[in-house]
Write a protein that holds these residues in place. Structure first.
Motif, PDB file in Angstrom:
ATOM      1  N   THR A   1      35.009  24.484 -53.819  1.00 52.24           N
ATOM      2  CA  THR A   1      34.263  23.302 -54.281  1.00 52.24           C
ATOM      3  C   THR A   1      32.900  23.217 -53.604  1.00 52.24           C
ATOM      4  O   THR A   1      31.866  23.007 -54.245  1.00 52.24           O
ATOM      5  CB  THR A   1      35.076  22.032 -53.998  1.00 52.24           C
ATOM      6  OG1 THR A   1      36.344  22.119 -54.657  1.00 52.24           O
ATOM      7  CG2 THR A   1      34.333  20.798 -54.494  1.00 52.24           C
ATOM      8  N   LYS A   2      32.905  23.408 -52.282  1.00 53.88           N
ATOM      9  CA  LYS A   2      31.635  23.340 -51.560  1.00 53.88           C
ATOM     10  C   LYS A   2      30.704  24.472 -51.988  1.00 53.88           C
ATOM     11  O   LYS A   2      29.492  24.279 -52.120  1.00 53.88           O
ATOM     12  CB  LYS A   2      31.866  23.403 -50.046  1.00 53.88           C
ATOM     13  CG  LYS A   2      30.585  23.291 -49.229  1.00 53.88           C
ATOM     14  CD  LYS A   2      30.874  23.319 -47.740  1.00 53.88           C
ATOM     15  CE  LYS A   2      29.574  23.257 -46.943  1.00 53.88           C
ATOM     16  NZ  LYS A   2      29.818  23.299 -45.481  1.00 53.88           N
ATOM     17  N   ALA A   3      31.275  25.658 -52.243  1.00 53.34           N
ATOM     18  CA  ALA A   3      30.460  26.787 -52.682  1.00 53.34           C
ATOM     19  C   ALA A   3      29.811  26.495 -54.026  1.00 53.34           C
ATOM     20  O   ALA A   3      28.644  26.849 -54.268  1.00 53.34           O
ATOM     21  CB  ALA A   3      31.308  28.063 -52.753  1.00 53.34           C
ATOM     22  N   GLU A   4      30.539  25.837 -54.934  1.00 51.16           N
ATOM     23  CA  GLU A   4      29.962  25.485 -56.231  1.00 51.16           C
ATOM     24  C   GLU A   4      28.804  24.501 -56.072  1.00 51.16           C
ATOM     25  O   GLU A   4      27.785  24.587 -56.768  1.00 51.16           O
ATOM     26  CB  GLU A   4      31.047  24.881 -57.126  1.00 51.16           C
ATOM     27  CG  GLU A   4      32.087  25.905 -57.586  1.00 51.16           C
ATOM     28  CD  GLU A   4      33.245  25.264 -58.331  1.00 51.16           C
ATOM     29  OE1 GLU A   4      34.049  26.024 -58.913  1.00 51.16           O
ATOM     30  OE2 GLU A   4      33.347  24.013 -58.331  1.00 51.16           O
ATOM     31  N   VAL A   5      28.963  23.548 -55.114  1.00 46.92           N
ATOM     32  CA  VAL A   5      27.883  22.597 -54.848  1.00 46.92           C
ATOM     33  C   VAL A   5      26.651  23.327 -54.312  1.00 46.92           C
ATOM     34  O   VAL A   5      25.514  23.069 -54.733  1.00 46.92           O
ATOM     35  CB  VAL A   5      28.353  21.519 -53.845  1.00 46.92           C
ATOM     36  CG1 VAL A   5      27.169  20.639 -53.418  1.00 46.92           C
ATOM     37  CG2 VAL A   5      29.458  20.672 -54.454  1.00 46.92           C
ATOM     38  N   LEU A   6      26.873  24.270 -53.388  1.00 49.47           N
ATOM     39  CA  LEU A   6      25.751  25.036 -52.823  1.00 49.47           C
ATOM     40  C   LEU A   6      25.077  25.872 -53.902  1.00 49.47           C
ATOM     41  O   LEU A   6      23.845  25.990 -53.930  1.00 49.47           O
ATOM     42  CB  LEU A   6      26.256  25.931 -51.686  1.00 49.47           C
ATOM     43  CG  LEU A   6      26.730  25.208 -50.424  1.00 49.47           C
ATOM     44  CD1 LEU A   6      27.376  26.204 -49.469  1.00 49.47           C
ATOM     45  CD2 LEU A   6      25.562  24.505 -49.731  1.00 49.47           C
ATOM     46  N   ASP A   7      25.870  26.473 -54.807  1.00 45.21           N
ATOM     47  CA  ASP A   7      25.289  27.261 -55.891  1.00 45.21           C
ATOM     48  C   ASP A   7      24.434  26.389 -56.800  1.00 45.21           C
ATOM     49  O   ASP A   7      23.322  26.774 -57.208  1.00 45.21           O
ATOM     50  CB  ASP A   7      26.405  27.923 -56.718  1.00 45.21           C
ATOM     51  CG  ASP A   7      27.066  29.059 -55.977  1.00 45.21           C
ATOM     52  OD1 ASP A   7      28.154  29.480 -56.396  1.00 45.21           O
ATOM     53  OD2 ASP A   7      26.480  29.543 -54.981  1.00 45.21           O
ATOM     54  N   SER A   8      24.941  25.199 -57.135  1.00 49.50           N
ATOM     55  CA  SER A   8      24.185  24.304 -58.008  1.00 49.50           C
ATOM     56  C   SER A   8      22.892  23.873 -57.340  1.00 49.50           C
ATOM     57  O   SER A   8      21.836  23.784 -57.987  1.00 49.50           O
ATOM     58  CB  SER A   8      25.046  23.077 -58.356  1.00 49.50           C
ATOM     59  OG  SER A   8      26.208  23.457 -59.068  1.00 49.50           O
ATOM     60  N   GLY A   9      22.950  23.596 -56.038  1.00 49.74           N
ATOM     61  CA  GLY A   9      21.761  23.167 -55.314  1.00 49.74           C
ATOM     62  C   GLY A   9      20.683  24.225 -55.269  1.00 49.74           C
ATOM     63  O   GLY A   9      19.491  23.915 -55.176  1.00 49.74           O
ATOM     64  N   SER A  10      21.080  25.510 -55.319  1.00 49.04           N
ATOM     65  CA  SER A  10      20.099  26.598 -55.275  1.00 49.04           C
ATOM     66  C   SER A  10      19.722  27.094 -56.665  1.00 49.04           C
ATOM     67  O   SER A  10      19.004  28.086 -56.801  1.00 49.04           O
ATOM     68  CB  SER A  10      20.652  27.764 -54.455  1.00 49.04           C
ATOM     69  OG  SER A  10      21.813  28.283 -55.056  1.00 49.04           O
ATOM     70  N   GLY A  11      20.205  26.401 -57.716  1.00 48.93           N
ATOM     71  CA  GLY A  11      19.868  26.794 -59.086  1.00 48.93           C
ATOM     72  C   GLY A  11      20.666  27.976 -59.597  1.00 48.93           C
ATOM     73  O   GLY A  11      20.252  28.657 -60.523  1.00 48.93           O
ATOM     74  N   HIS A  12      21.827  28.236 -58.994  1.00 45.14           N
ATOM     75  CA  HIS A  12      22.651  29.376 -59.409  1.00 45.14           C
ATOM     76  C   HIS A  12      24.082  28.921 -59.685  1.00 45.14           C
ATOM     77  O   HIS A  12      25.056  29.520 -59.209  1.00 45.14           O
ATOM     78  CB  HIS A  12      22.648  30.462 -58.329  1.00 45.14           C
ATOM     79  CG  HIS A  12      21.326  31.124 -58.143  1.00 45.14           C
ATOM     80  ND1 HIS A  12      20.868  32.112 -58.976  1.00 45.14           N
ATOM     81  CD2 HIS A  12      20.348  30.908 -57.215  1.00 45.14           C
ATOM     82  CE1 HIS A  12      19.670  32.500 -58.572  1.00 45.14           C
ATOM     83  NE2 HIS A  12      19.320  31.782 -57.512  1.00 45.14           N
ATOM     84  N   ALA A  13      24.205  27.874 -60.475  1.00 41.23           N
ATOM     85  CA  ALA A  13      25.534  27.330 -60.761  1.00 41.23           C
ATOM     86  C   ALA A  13      26.424  28.328 -61.491  1.00 41.23           C
ATOM     87  O   ALA A  13      27.647  28.330 -61.314  1.00 41.23           O
ATOM     88  CB  ALA A  13      25.395  26.050 -61.591  1.00 41.23           C
ATOM     89  N   ASP A  14      25.810  29.199 -62.316  1.00 40.44           N
ATOM     90  CA  ASP A  14      26.595  30.143 -63.117  1.00 40.44           C
ATOM     91  C   ASP A  14      26.682  31.533 -62.512  1.00 40.44           C
ATOM     92  O   ASP A  14      27.493  32.352 -62.952  1.00 40.44           O
ATOM     93  CB  ASP A  14      26.012  30.245 -64.529  1.00 40.44           C
ATOM     94  CG  ASP A  14      26.098  28.937 -65.288  1.00 40.44           C
ATOM     95  OD1 ASP A  14      25.172  28.661 -66.075  1.00 40.44           O
ATOM     96  OD2 ASP A  14      27.074  28.191 -65.078  1.00 40.44           O
ATOM     97  N   ASP A  15      25.812  31.828 -61.557  1.00 40.29           N
ATOM     98  CA  ASP A  15      25.825  33.192 -61.001  1.00 40.29           C
ATOM     99  C   ASP A  15      25.746  33.180 -59.477  1.00 40.29           C
ATOM    100  O   ASP A  15      25.134  34.051 -58.861  1.00 40.29           O
ATOM    101  CB  ASP A  15      24.675  34.016 -61.585  1.00 40.29           C
ATOM    102  CG  ASP A  15      23.303  33.439 -61.251  1.00 40.29           C
ATOM    103  OD1 ASP A  15      22.302  34.149 -61.463  1.00 40.29           O
ATOM    104  OD2 ASP A  15      23.224  32.282 -60.767  1.00 40.29           O
ATOM    105  N   GLY A  16      26.369  32.165 -58.838  1.00 42.00           N
ATOM    106  CA  GLY A  16      26.352  32.079 -57.379  1.00 42.00           C
ATOM    107  C   GLY A  16      27.584  32.682 -56.744  1.00 42.00           C
ATOM    108  O   GLY A  16      28.458  33.239 -57.406  1.00 42.00           O
TER     109      GLY A  16
END
Length: 840
Positions: free
Chosen positions: A250-265
């Motif tokens: 869950t936290k990793a998905e939040v970090l990916d979204s914050g960096s603009g990589h929600a789909d490829d983080g």
């Protein structure tokens, strides 16, 4: 009609080439895919192995610390309410504290690449300002008032087991996430405290530096996940991804979204954790990566190896290149056909020019007439005639000037050319006499045909290596002469000769057999050592004799002192043949002590005392004996005397001591060796079960095929065979698996390095475990210090040999040693006979 045939031929050739290139293209692409997969699997296993080695060593180190008597004594001392830190050397308990501190400090200091962050001991008793236990760590670190034992993550994890690798937690000292290897400490059946080793998650990169021997670690990324509850990322090798450490999905998905990589983080890694060990492909941050997961044995961890996918050229581009190549080829073929037509019309000119060349003495001509007519018959007859004349002339020249085996110019037939080279050099010239040192041994073990092919291979490699192949000559037999002109300093000659020697590090392939070649060199200098090539070669030969005695793959410059040394070695050669007959050789016996405090046996060691030269080093006269093949009668004599000694000791003490005897490769490769061994066993009446033959690692390379036959016979009669000096030569794990040795002797160089700055202690522990798994007995050579003995015994070494126990002894002294040894109580023998370290 002819034009149509030519056009059709070209068209069919083009179609054929297209098909061939298409097949080769598909094979090429498939090979790339296979190589890519093999690289991924290899890298993944390497990464998994490094982490498992880290976990295994951590568990081993903490278990060793928990069982250490110094730690137990110190915990008992703390639990009595005593002060934890003792700096007063006059304090009666100073040594107790110092022994404990030395143990944990050495464990911390010798950890691979500083993987360990902190080493400590803890107790439930209050020994500092806290109210719930305390700890004492490296550098006299003790717990403060806020430290509570019950809150430690490792303590919580230890409640259900004796040792544990803890869940991650925030370390009080550094404020960073850490894990701890922890273990209970027992005194008898009572838990008296705990020991632990802290490792920072941010320092996991050191694990790969310490345990991963891959050539390039920078081309890959690594993530480690803990699956004990929900998946949590413990570590990522890219420091820019440090915010993902200890993040769940869950936290990793939040970090990916914050960096603009929600789909490829990086959160994608969590969803593929439970995939099988096959390769997974993901797009991370806009780049395609290949990922392979591996479970870490003994933990709930999974390691993910992440490698960037390498693009492969498309088939379309490949076919465009093929078509372009075919077009170029067709143009080239057309030009060739045109040229052939032109040449067909003018063969008479070529024939006349060839006749003129023959008149001038040039017999290397070849008139080509492709048309099948009278001119072609004339040209063929002319070609045959010129070749036959040329062969006869060349045969006469070659037989006089060139060596028939190597094809090099003969030094003795090239005096005038060599003199011109020497006189034409304004600087000094180095005359290098090169020798294939081990050719005689190869000739014995492999046969004359192999040694002749080997000499050809040596000559070819020398041609490619030397700076000027025109200055390379054959000196007959296994020797070559090389002139190094422009030698303004000896460094120039040293550099050239070193390059030659280094070029033979790679074995030569002779008929599918890989053969190690050793090159020695003797060097003389023109004009300081002489002006005549005969004198210079003679002095270079003296220097070569010295190089040969020093070691393989060495070189020596001539000086006047060498003449005296060579004379000494020559005297040894002359007297050695009479040494047995005149009873100048004798044996000494060095005791082998078992881990059960019993005398396991003896190693028989030959010595020589010459009436004129005095005591002569075994290294000198044994090497001389091997070179002259006198080692065969000497070795048989040693074997006979050693067997007699074993039988006498058995009769005197009613104990069946093992007798270990070194066998030379030259002796071993004799076709009648087994017959000789049978005769010695029969004549001495030794029980073969107590005879051990020791061979060195070099035998494995030179004669492994015949060795198997000998080992089969030894095992058939109950005798044993040992691999001596393991770790100093060529032996590999493959040989240990293929050849059923009974004993393996670890070389003294490894024993000396147990407590050195290198990792020899870890290597020896690994070797002992491996050898025991192969059902072999481990013997440690060169044990000279009690501390070495204690460590070797701790890692389950079977037998010990070295000056700590005894020097090699004459037979009567060895008998006295055994007599005294068994007068001491078994549990006191090591304290009596190995109480003092040996110092040279």
């Amino acid at each position: 009609m002819a034009g149509k045939i030519v056009s059709l031929t070209i068209f069919l050739d083009a179609v054929f080439l297209v098909l061939v290139m298409a097949v080769l293209t598909f094979i090429y692409i498939d090979n790339i895919e296979v190589a890519s997969r093999q690289q991924m699997e290899s890298e993944s296993l390497s990464t998994k192995g490094s982490i498992e080695a880290f976990v295994t060593n951590g568990n081993f180190d903490v278990a060793t610390l928990a069982s250490d008597q110094a730690v137990i004594d110190y915990l008992l001392y703390l639990n009595e309410g005593n002060a934890p830190i003792i700096n007063d050397v006059d304090d009666p308990d100073y040594l107790l504290y110092h022994s404990f501190a030395e143990q944990i400090d050495s464990l911390y200091q010798f950890s691979n690449e500083n993987v360990y962050n902190f080493v400590f001991l803890a107790t439930a008793y209050d020994c500092s300002t806290g109210s719930d236990g305390c700890y004492v760590g490296i550098d006299d670190e003790i717990s403060d008032a806020e430290w509570n034992l019950a809150e430690r993550q490792w303590y919580i994890d230890l409640q259900e087991t004796d040792s544990v690798l803890s869940d991650p937690y925030i370390d009080d000292l550094t404020g960073e996430y850490a894990i701890t290897f922890a273990s209970k400490v027992y005194n008898g059946d009572t838990v008296i405290g705990y020991v632990g080793i802290d490792v920072l998650l941010s320092g996991m990169q050191n694990v790969f530096t310490a345990y991963d021997y891959s050539t390039d670690q920078s081309s890959r990324s690594v993530s480690i996940f803990d699956l004990s509850t929900e998946p949590v990322m413990l570590y990522h090798s890219d420091v820019e991804m440090s915010e993902y450490v200890m993040a769940n999905e869950t936290k990793a998905e939040v970090l990916d979204s914050g960096s603009g990589h929600a789909d490829d983080g990086l959160s994608q890694l969590y969803s593929t954790l439970y995939v099988s060990e096959d390769i997974t492909t993901l797009n991370l941050f806009g780049t395609d990566y290949r990922i392979m997961y591996n479970d870490i044995e003994g933990t709930d961890w999974v390691v993910a190896l992440i490698l960037e996918s390498q693009p492969i050229f498309g088939l379309e581009m490949t076919f465009l290149i093929i078509v372009g190549g075919i077009m170029v080829l067709m143009i080239f073929v057309s030009l060739i056909l045109s040229n052939n037509i032109r040449r067909t019309l003018s063969p008479i000119d070529d024939i006349l020019k060839s006749i003129e060349e023959i008149k001038r003495g040039n017999y290397n001509i070849n008139v080509r007439v492709k048309e099948n007519n009278e001119l072609r018959h004339v040209a063929d007859a002319l070609n045959i005639m010129s070749r036959e004349i040329g062969k006869q002339v060349e045969l006469v020249y070659q037989s006089f000037v060139y060596d028939s085996l190597t094809g090099l110019k003969n030094r003795k037939a090239s005096h005038q050319e060599i003199d011109e080279i020497l006189k034409g050099d304004t600087d000094k010239t180095a005359i290098c006499l090169l020798e294939v040192d081990n050719l005689k041994s190869i000739n014995v073990t492999k046969g004359q045909s192999v040694s002749e092919e080997l000499l050809k291979g040596v000559a070819n490699r020398l041609r490619k290596t030397v700076s000027n192949s025109d200055h390379l000559f054959s000196n007959g037999g296994n020797e070559f002469v090389f002139l190094i002109t422009g030698t303004k300093s000896l460094e120039r000659a040293e550099s050239e000769v070193s390059k030659i020697i280094d070029s033979f590090i790679e074995p030569l392939d002779v008929g599918g057999i890989k053969i190690e070649v050793a090159i020695n060199a003797g060097i003389s200098i023109y004009p300081s050592d002489g002006r005549m090539i005969v004198d210079l070669v003679k002095k270079a030969d003296i220097a070569l004799f010295k190089a040969r005695q020093d070691s393989r793959n060495s070189y020596v410059f001539y000086n006047d002192q060498l003449t005296k040394e060579v004379s000494y070695k020559a005297q040894i050669s002359e007297q050695l043949a009479q040494a047995i007959k005149n009873e100048q050789l004798y044996l000494k016996y060095q005791p082998l002590i078992g881990s059960d405090n019993e005398v396991y046996g003896f190693e028989a060691l030959v010595r020589w005392k010459s009436p004129t030269l005095g005591e002569i080093s075994p290294q000198i006269f044994v090497a001389n004996a091997e070179e002259s093949h006198l080692i065969i009668p000497i070795g048989n004599w040693i074997l006979h005397r050693a067997c007699e000694a074993q039988v006498k000791m058995k009769q005197m003490f009613d104990k069946k001591f093992v007798m270990s005897v070194n066998v030379s490769p030259i002796q071993l490769m004799q076709k009648d060796f087994i017959d000789v061994l049978k005769r010695i066993i029969r004549d001495t009446e030794i029980d073969p079960k107590y005879l051990v033959l020791e061979i060195t690692e070099g035998v494995l390379i030179e004669s492994s095929f015949y060795l198997e036959e000998i080992i089969d016979y030894l095992h058939e009669i109950g005798a044993r065979i040992a691999l001596d000096d393991f770790g100093t030569g060529y032996a590999s794990l493959t040989y240990l698996k293929q050849i059923p040795f009974d004993n393996l002797k670890i070389d003294k160089s490894f024993v000396d390095g147990i407590f050195g700055p290198k990792k020899d202690h870890s290597i020896i522990a690994t070797i002992v475990q491996l050898v025991h798994n192969l059902d072999m007995k481990v013997i440690a050579e060169g044990v000279e210090k009690r501390k070495q003995y204690e460590y070797l015994k701790q890692i389950s070494t079977d037998v010990f040999q070295g000056y700590l126990f005894s020097k090699p002894l004459l037979f009567d002294d060895a008998v006295h040693y055994v007599d005294q040894f068994y007068k001491v109580a078994k549990n006191k023998r090591i304290d009596v006979f190995a109480s003092k370290d040996y110092f040279e």
